[in-house]
Each structure stands twice: as C-alpha cells, then as structure tokens.
Design an enzyme around this catalytic site. Structure first.
Site, PDB file in Angstrom:
ATOM      1  N   GLU A 207      10.647 -16.814 -26.918  1.00 20.41           N
ATOM      2  CA  GLU A 207       9.398 -17.550 -27.074  1.00 20.41           C
ATOM      3  C   GLU A 207       8.321 -16.487 -26.914  1.00 20.41           C
ATOM      4  O   GLU A 207       8.340 -15.725 -25.945  1.00 20.41           O
ATOM      5  CB  GLU A 207       9.269 -18.623 -25.993  1.00 20.41           C
ATOM      6  CG  GLU A 207      10.212 -19.803 -26.152  1.00 20.41           C
ATOM      7  CD  GLU A 207       9.892 -20.652 -27.372  1.00 20.41           C
ATOM      8  OE1 GLU A 207       8.758 -20.582 -27.889  1.00 20.41           O
ATOM      9  OE2 GLU A 207      10.790 -21.394 -27.827  1.00 20.41           O
TER      10      GLU A 207
ATOM     11  N   THR B 277       7.494  -6.126 -24.499  1.00 18.86           N
ATOM     12  CA  THR B 277       6.067  -6.093 -24.816  1.00 18.86           C
ATOM     13  C   THR B 277       5.282  -5.272 -23.782  1.00 18.86           C
ATOM     14  O   THR B 277       5.720  -5.148 -22.627  1.00 18.86           O
ATOM     15  CB  THR B 277       5.528  -7.548 -24.824  1.00 18.86           C
ATOM     16  OG1 THR B 277       4.109  -7.527 -24.790  1.00 18.86           O
ATOM     17  CG2 THR B 277       5.987  -8.335 -23.595  1.00 18.86           C
ATOM     18  N   ASP B 278       4.118  -4.783 -24.179  1.00 19.19           N
ATOM     19  CA  ASP B 278       3.243  -4.081 -23.225  1.00 19.19           C
ATOM     20  C   ASP B 278       2.615  -5.054 -22.221  1.00 19.19           C
ATOM     21  O   ASP B 278       2.071  -4.629 -21.203  1.00 19.19           O
ATOM     22  CB  ASP B 278       2.144  -3.296 -23.965  1.00 19.19           C
ATOM     23  CG  ASP B 278       1.205  -4.165 -24.797  1.00 19.19           C
ATOM     24  OD1 ASP B 278       1.462  -5.376 -24.946  1.00 19.19           O
ATOM     25  OD2 ASP B 278       0.202  -3.617 -25.306  1.00 19.19           O
ATOM     26  N   GLU B 279       2.724  -6.369 -22.498  1.00 11.93           N
ATOM     27  CA  GLU B 279       2.055  -7.338 -21.620  1.00 11.93           C
ATOM     28  C   GLU B 279       2.678  -7.386 -20.221  1.00 11.93           C
ATOM     29  O   GLU B 279       2.076  -7.900 -19.284  1.00 11.93           O
ATOM     30  CB  GLU B 279       2.038  -8.730 -22.268  1.00 11.93           C
ATOM     31  CG  GLU B 279       1.394  -8.662 -23.633  1.00 11.93           C
ATOM     32  CD  GLU B 279       1.040 -10.003 -24.255  1.00 11.93           C
ATOM     33  OE1 GLU B 279       0.864 -10.987 -23.538  1.00 11.93           O
ATOM     34  OE2 GLU B 279       0.931 -10.034 -25.502  1.00 11.93           O
TER      35      GLU B 279
ATOM     36  N   TYR C 265       4.329 -16.053 -20.180  1.00  9.07           N
ATOM     37  CA  TYR C 265       5.044 -15.269 -21.200  1.00  9.07           C
ATOM     38  C   TYR C 265       5.382 -13.881 -20.671  1.00  9.07           C
ATOM     39  O   TYR C 265       6.544 -13.453 -20.682  1.00  9.07           O
ATOM     40  CB  TYR C 265       4.201 -15.167 -22.482  1.00  9.07           C
ATOM     41  CG  TYR C 265       4.682 -14.084 -23.444  1.00  9.07           C
ATOM     42  CD1 TYR C 265       5.935 -14.168 -24.041  1.00  9.07           C
ATOM     43  CD2 TYR C 265       3.877 -12.973 -23.745  1.00  9.07           C
ATOM     44  CE1 TYR C 265       6.385 -13.164 -24.912  1.00  9.07           C
ATOM     45  CE2 TYR C 265       4.318 -11.979 -24.610  1.00  9.07           C
ATOM     46  CZ  TYR C 265       5.572 -12.075 -25.188  1.00  9.07           C
ATOM     47  OH  TYR C 265       6.016 -11.087 -26.043  1.00  9.07           O
TER      48      TYR C 265
ATOM     49  N   ALA D 247       5.401 -12.758 -17.661  1.00  9.20           N
ATOM     50  CA  ALA D 247       6.282 -12.792 -16.478  1.00  9.20           C
ATOM     51  C   ALA D 247       7.732 -12.986 -16.910  1.00  9.20           C
ATOM     52  O   ALA D 247       8.648 -12.378 -16.352  1.00  9.20           O
ATOM     53  CB  ALA D 247       5.846 -13.909 -15.534  1.00  9.20           C
TER      54      ALA D 247
ATOM     55  N   LYS E 275       9.056 -12.092 -19.834  1.00 10.38           N
ATOM     56  CA  LYS E 275       9.519 -10.858 -20.480  1.00 10.38           C
ATOM     57  C   LYS E 275       9.774  -9.783 -19.415  1.00 10.38           C
ATOM     58  O   LYS E 275      10.754  -9.042 -19.493  1.00 10.38           O
ATOM     59  CB  LYS E 275       8.487 -10.355 -21.502  1.00 10.38           C
ATOM     60  CG  LYS E 275       8.350 -11.201 -22.753  1.00 10.38           C
ATOM     61  CD  LYS E 275       9.596 -11.270 -23.610  1.00 10.38           C
ATOM     62  CE  LYS E 275       9.930  -9.993 -24.315  1.00 10.38           C
ATOM     63  NZ  LYS E 275      11.078 -10.176 -25.268  1.00 10.38           N
TER      64      LYS E 275
HETATM   65  P1  NAD Z   1       8.520 -14.826 -33.139  1.00  8.76           P
HETATM   66  O1  NAD Z   1       8.066 -15.932 -32.236  1.00  8.76           O
HETATM   67  O2  NAD Z   1       7.884 -14.637 -34.457  1.00  8.76           O
HETATM   68  O3  NAD Z   1      10.088 -14.947 -33.398  1.00  8.76           O
HETATM   69  C1  NAD Z   1      10.998 -15.273 -32.403  1.00  8.76           C
HETATM   70  C2  NAD Z   1      12.322 -15.616 -33.074  1.00  8.76           C
HETATM   71  O4  NAD Z   1      13.267 -15.944 -32.052  1.00  8.76           O
HETATM   72  C3  NAD Z   1      12.231 -16.841 -34.005  1.00  8.76           C
HETATM   73  O5  NAD Z   1      12.914 -16.586 -35.203  1.00  8.76           O
HETATM   74  C4  NAD Z   1      12.916 -17.934 -33.214  1.00  8.76           C
HETATM   75  O6  NAD Z   1      13.567 -18.912 -34.034  1.00  8.76           O
HETATM   76  C5  NAD Z   1      13.927 -17.142 -32.397  1.00  8.76           C
HETATM   77  N1  NAD Z   1      14.303 -17.835 -31.153  1.00  8.76           N
HETATM   78  C6  NAD Z   1      13.473 -18.390 -30.236  1.00  8.76           C
HETATM   79  N2  NAD Z   1      14.187 -18.959 -29.254  1.00  8.76           N
HETATM   80  C7  NAD Z   1      15.495 -18.740 -29.550  1.00  8.76           C
HETATM   81  C8  NAD Z   1      16.709 -19.072 -28.917  1.00  8.76           C
HETATM   82  N3  NAD Z   1      16.714 -19.778 -27.760  1.00  8.76           N
HETATM   83  N4  NAD Z   1      17.877 -18.696 -29.476  1.00  8.76           N
HETATM   84  C9  NAD Z   1      17.869 -17.989 -30.645  1.00  8.76           C
HETATM   85  N5  NAD Z   1      16.752 -17.662 -31.309  1.00  8.76           N
HETATM   86  C10 NAD Z   1      15.569 -18.034 -30.766  1.00  8.76           C
HETATM   87  O7  NAD Z   1       8.393 -13.509 -32.242  1.00  8.76           O
HETATM   88  P2  NAD Z   1       7.992 -12.028 -32.650  1.00  8.76           P
HETATM   89  O8  NAD Z   1       6.528 -11.897 -32.611  1.00  8.76           O
HETATM   90  O9  NAD Z   1       8.736 -11.640 -33.853  1.00  8.76           O
HETATM   91  O10 NAD Z   1       8.560 -11.242 -31.389  1.00  8.76           O
HETATM   92  C11 NAD Z   1       9.909 -10.776 -31.359  1.00  8.76           C
HETATM   93  C12 NAD Z   1      10.163 -10.042 -30.060  1.00  8.76           C
HETATM   94  O11 NAD Z   1       9.260  -8.950 -29.938  1.00  8.76           O
HETATM   95  C13 NAD Z   1       9.954 -10.910 -28.823  1.00  8.76           C
HETATM   96  O12 NAD Z   1      10.958 -10.579 -27.898  1.00  8.76           O
HETATM   97  C14 NAD Z   1       8.579 -10.506 -28.318  1.00  8.76           C
HETATM   98  O13 NAD Z   1       8.486 -10.667 -26.925  1.00  8.76           O
HETATM   99  C15 NAD Z   1       8.545  -9.044 -28.707  1.00  8.76           C
HETATM  100  N6  NAD Z   1       7.191  -8.486 -28.964  1.00  8.76           N
HETATM  101  C16 NAD Z   1       6.322  -9.133 -29.814  1.00  8.76           C
HETATM  102  C17 NAD Z   1       5.077  -8.570 -30.065  1.00  8.76           C
HETATM  103  C18 NAD Z   1       4.098  -9.220 -31.021  1.00  8.76           C
HETATM  104  O14 NAD Z   1       2.963  -8.777 -31.130  1.00  8.76           O
HETATM  105  N7  NAD Z   1       4.480 -10.256 -31.756  1.00  8.76           N
HETATM  106  C19 NAD Z   1       4.709  -7.363 -29.453  1.00  8.76           C
HETATM  107  C20 NAD Z   1       5.622  -6.738 -28.601  1.00  8.76           C
HETATM  108  C21 NAD Z   1       6.865  -7.310 -28.372  1.00  8.76           C
HETATM  109  P1  TYD Z   2      -2.644 -13.224 -29.567  1.00  9.05           P
HETATM  110  O1  TYD Z   2      -2.519 -12.941 -31.012  1.00  9.05           O
HETATM  111  O2  TYD Z   2      -2.277 -14.586 -29.059  1.00  9.05           O
HETATM  112  O3  TYD Z   2      -1.800 -12.095 -28.801  1.00  9.05           O
HETATM  113  P2  TYD Z   2      -1.730 -11.742 -27.202  1.00  9.05           P
HETATM  114  O4  TYD Z   2      -2.314 -12.839 -26.431  1.00  9.05           O
HETATM  115  O5  TYD Z   2      -0.263 -11.648 -27.010  1.00  9.05           O
HETATM  116  O6  TYD Z   2      -2.456 -10.452 -27.058  1.00  9.05           O
HETATM  117  O7  TYD Z   2      -4.128 -12.931 -29.107  1.00  9.05           O
HETATM  118  C1  TYD Z   2      -4.738 -11.669 -29.346  1.00  9.05           C
HETATM  119  C2  TYD Z   2      -6.111 -11.703 -28.712  1.00  9.05           C
HETATM  120  O8  TYD Z   2      -6.920 -12.655 -29.432  1.00  9.05           O
HETATM  121  C3  TYD Z   2      -6.099 -12.175 -27.264  1.00  9.05           C
HETATM  122  O9  TYD Z   2      -7.104 -11.469 -26.530  1.00  9.05           O
HETATM  123  C4  TYD Z   2      -6.469 -13.639 -27.346  1.00  9.05           C
HETATM  124  C5  TYD Z   2      -7.401 -13.694 -28.552  1.00  9.05           C
HETATM  125  N1  TYD Z   2      -7.361 -14.979 -29.305  1.00  9.05           N
HETATM  126  C6  TYD Z   2      -8.554 -15.650 -29.587  1.00  9.05           C
HETATM  127  O10 TYD Z   2      -9.642 -15.205 -29.213  1.00  9.05           O
HETATM  128  N2  TYD Z   2      -8.480 -16.825 -30.275  1.00  9.05           N
HETATM  129  C7  TYD Z   2      -7.298 -17.369 -30.697  1.00  9.05           C
HETATM  130  O11 TYD Z   2      -7.300 -18.459 -31.316  1.00  9.05           O
HETATM  131  C8  TYD Z   2      -6.097 -16.653 -30.435  1.00  9.05           C
HETATM  132  C9  TYD Z   2      -4.755 -17.194 -30.871  1.00  9.05           C
HETATM  133  C10 TYD Z   2      -6.167 -15.448 -29.728  1.00  9.05           C
END
Ligand code: NAD
Ligand code: TYD
Length: 351
Positions: A88, A134-136, A159, A161, A163
């Site tokens: 998630e 993630t860097d978060e 989220y 916490a 990760k």
């Molecule tokens: P996303 O939400 O787009 O995709 C998550 C995928 O996981 C989806 O296809 C979903 O169906 C699947 N999934 C969710 N719960 C599941 C479960 N219980 N069993 C099997 N599959 C399940 O996420 P994303 O943005 O592609 O992120 C992917 C990974 O990278 C995550 O672990 C996230 O923490 C990490 N990450 C994301 C970002 C970002 O900016 N998006 C940055 C750094 C790290």
């Molecule tokens: P987001 O894309 O949700 O990534 P993250 O919270 O993981 O960094 O948000 C990026 C930044 O944009 C974050 O500071 C929250 C802000 N934001 C808004 O201002 N409005 C929005 O509707 C959303 C989704 C994010």
C-alpha cells in the site's frame, strides 16, 4: 533457452513494478519473471499488455498476506530471487486506514521473508531478497541537509512507519538467519502509469478536466523527484551489482517545492493543450494541510553513483514532458482507472 534465474517480482502490476517487470522481461530473456500481484485498486494489467505474451513472463494473481498461497508458490516455483515492491503506497490512504498498511507492508513482507527462508535456508548461495523501500522512512528534513544511508529512521506517517518496519524485518532476517538481502530507499517517483492519487498524475488529470488543483497547506513542502524509468534502471543495477546486506539511497538530485512544481506543470500543460498561458494556474486551490505532513525530503545518492555508476538519465523538465504526453495519449487508461471507486476516494479525500 535455458533459464538462469527465476525472479519473483511482487507488485509488478503497479506503477514502479510494471516498469521493473518490463525492463527485466525484455533485457533478460534467460530469466523467467514471475509477477505476483493482488490487483488492488493500484494494480492494473493494462500496464503490461506489451509484454504479457513474452515466453519468459508469468503473471500470478495473489495476495502476499495469504500465507498458505505464498508458501505454495515458493514450493512449486523455487524462486531464486525476489524483488519486493507490493505495498500500500499512498500516505493519504494510510492516514484513513493505517491497519491496511500494517497488513500488506509489514505482515505481507514477513510472509514473503518466511517463505523465501523456508525455501532456501539450507543453501542461500546466489539467492537474493531485494526489498524496495522509500526515503520517507527517514522522516523529515529541515531546510538543509540530505538523507544518507546512515540517517536514523524517524517515520511520521502510518505509510512510512509500515515501510520502516518492513525494512527493519528484512535487515533482522539478514542478521538472524543469514538471509541474503539488499534494500533501496528511493525518493518520489513520477512517470507513466502512476495512479492519479499521487500529486503529479492527479493534477494532470484535474487540469485536463478543468478541476481545482488541491495544494495542501501553503505548498512550501519539498520533494526530490525521480523519473520512474531511472528508478527501474537503478533497481536493475542494485539487483545485479549491489553489495549484499547493504542499503542504497536513490534520488533525483532534483528538489522542488510543491507550489513551484505545480506551476511548472501548469505551464507545460497549457502548451500541450493549446490553452491560453496562465489558464491552468488559475485552478490552483490551497486546501487543508495533510496531518503530519513532512516538510522536506532530499536524497544523497552519492553511494549508488560512486559504487554502481548510476545517475538519472533525464532532466525533470524532459521527464515531466514525457509524462504529460503519455497521459494525454492514454486517455482510455486514465478514464478507466478514474471510474468506479476512484470517484468515492476523491470525494472522501477532497470534499
Ligand atoms: P503502487 O501503489 O502503484 O503499486 C502497488 C502494487 O502492489 C499494485 O499493483 C497492487 O495491486 C500491489 N499490491 C498491493 N497490495 C498487495 C498485496 N497484499 N498482495 C499483492 N500485491 C499487492 O505503488 P508504487 O508507487 O509502484 O510503489 C511500489 C513500491 O515502491 C512500494 O513498495 C513503495 O513503497 C515503493 N516506493 C514508491 C515510491 C513512489 O514514489 N511511488 C517511492 C519510493 C518507494
Ligand atoms: P504524494 O504524491 O502523495 O507523495 P508523498 O506524500 O509520498 O511525498 O505527495 C507529494 C507532495 O504533494 C506532498 O508534499 C503532498 C502534496 N500533495 C498536495 O499538495 N495535494 C495533493 O492532492 C496530493 C495528493 C499531494
């Protein structure tokens, strides 16, 4: 062709996962790539139609929290390596339903670790559990400084916490059971196929439909943005050349205050849509802030740069332009993911 490795990629139907699956399927015909995904709201097999018939690719629909199922697929396929992305992933959803994040991100990761350990504990040679994070997890920065691999974990959202907890378990399995692992912590990704709940695709979709652009608080929050294909390239490098039991930070060397990013996006969208200059900016609306909103994320990516020679390949302006073009050319994709439950989510989050 003889198969050299069986690689399980979890979450491969999601945003980043689909780019990683495509890169591995195309680049390594002698690996078999198994994509395990529960197809939650964020997972979409339409992200992978171009490679779905490749002989070295298999999709498995399944949930990483289903222990019996996960044990069974490890028994029958004996995956040599795991690249674990299933999660998630949206902070705002974690504020509304934290337990769902513990279930998938913590317990799901534990179930995968246990299955991998049981499968190989007698012989971990040439095996790898690669955990994508993630860097978060590092919490928030003030106006200066960068997250390094030795920055202490200090997560602020449910989220981050969840990760952070999963990262700790991966490391603990390495220390306790000699499970071979590597972890990478990446900054904010953007690019094609990102679900329009995250800032950039949400705002692109809203601009297309002339809807308000809900900027949280004063918009002076900073994120470090990386084009998703550059993240996939970094994952490939770390998977093959990263040092076992280590962590790599991945970032874009690309910090933007949200409000400045949104203004740039508005300018590029006006041009692409042939709208009058300044018309998208009029949609900017400052709304109630996100609780626990982290002020600033910024990554020191010098380790991966020095050790593995990685750096981003596109500038932010180029990456953003490619991203906008993709969303404008893939209206059907956008319409299909924003129908149904998306409307309810949007109403709850922004009304
Ligand atoms: P996303 O939400 O787009 O995709 C998550 C995928 O996981 C989806 O296809 C979903 O169906 C699947 N999934 C969710 N719960 C599941 C479960 N219980 N069993 C099997 N599959 C399940 O996420 P994303 O943005 O592609 O992120 C992917 C990974 O990278 C995550 O672990 C996230 O923490 C990490 N990450 C994301 C970002 C970002 O900016 N998006 C940055 C750094 C790290
Ligand atoms: P987001 O894309 O949700 O990534 P993250 O919270 O993981 O960094 O948000 C990026 C930044 O944009 C974050 O500071 C929250 C802000 N934001 C808004 O201002 N409005 C929005 O509707 C959303 C989704 C994010």
């Amino acid at each position: 062709m003889s198969i050299k490795k069986k690689v399980l990629i979890t979450g491969g139907a999601g945003f980043i996962g689909s780019h990683v699956v495509r890169l591995f399927v195309k680049k390594y015909p002698n690996y078999h790539i198994f994509n395990l995904d529960a197809l939650t709201y964020a997972g979409n097999l339409e992200n992978l139609t171009d490679i779905e018939k490749a002989p070295n690719y298999t999709f498995i629909k399944g949930d990483i929290t289903d222990e019996n199922f996960i044990e069974k697929i490890f028994e029958s396929h004996k995956f040599d390596s795991v690249i674990h992305l299933a999660a998630e992933s949206h902070v705002d959803r974690s504020i509304k339903d934290p337990l769902a994040f513990v279930k998938t991100n913590v317990i799901g990761t534990m179930i995968l670790l246990n299955a991998f350990k049981r499968c190989w504990s007698e012989n971990f040679k040439d095996k790898l559990f690669y955990h994508i994070s993630t860097d978060e997890v590092y919490g928030t920065l003030g106006d200066t400084g960068l997250f390094t691999e030795s920055t202490s974990y200090d997560p602020n959202s449910p989220y981050s916490a969840s990760k952070a907890s999963s990262d700790h378990f991966v490391r603990a399995y390495g220390e306790t059971y000699n499970l071979p692992y590597v972890i990478s912590n990446c900054s904010n990704n953007y690019g094609q196929n990102q679900f329009p709940e995250k800032l950039i695709p949400l705002f692109i979709n809203n601009i297309i439909h002339n809807k308000p652009l809900p900027v949280y608080g004063d918009g002076n929050y900073t994120r470090d943005w990386l084009y998703v294909k550059d993240h996939a390239i970094a994952i490939d490098l770390i998977f093959h050349n990263g040092k076992e039991s280590e962590t790599y930070n991945i970032g874009g060397f690309n910090e933007w205050k949200n409000i400045d990013l949104v203004k740039l996006l508005c300018t590029q969208m006006d041009t692409k849509l042939n709208r009058k200059k300044g018309s998208s900016e009029k949609l900017i609306t400052f709304v109630k802030d996100r609780p626990g909103h982290d002020l600033r994320y910024a990554i020191d990516a010098s380790k991966i740069n020095k050790e593995l020679g990685w750096k981003p390949s596109v500038t932010f302006e180029e990456g953003l332009e490619k991203t906008i073009e993709w969303y404008l050319n893939n209206e059907d994709w956008l319409n299909s993911v924003t129908s149904g439950s998306y409307k309810l989510y949007y109403q709850n989050q922004y009304s």
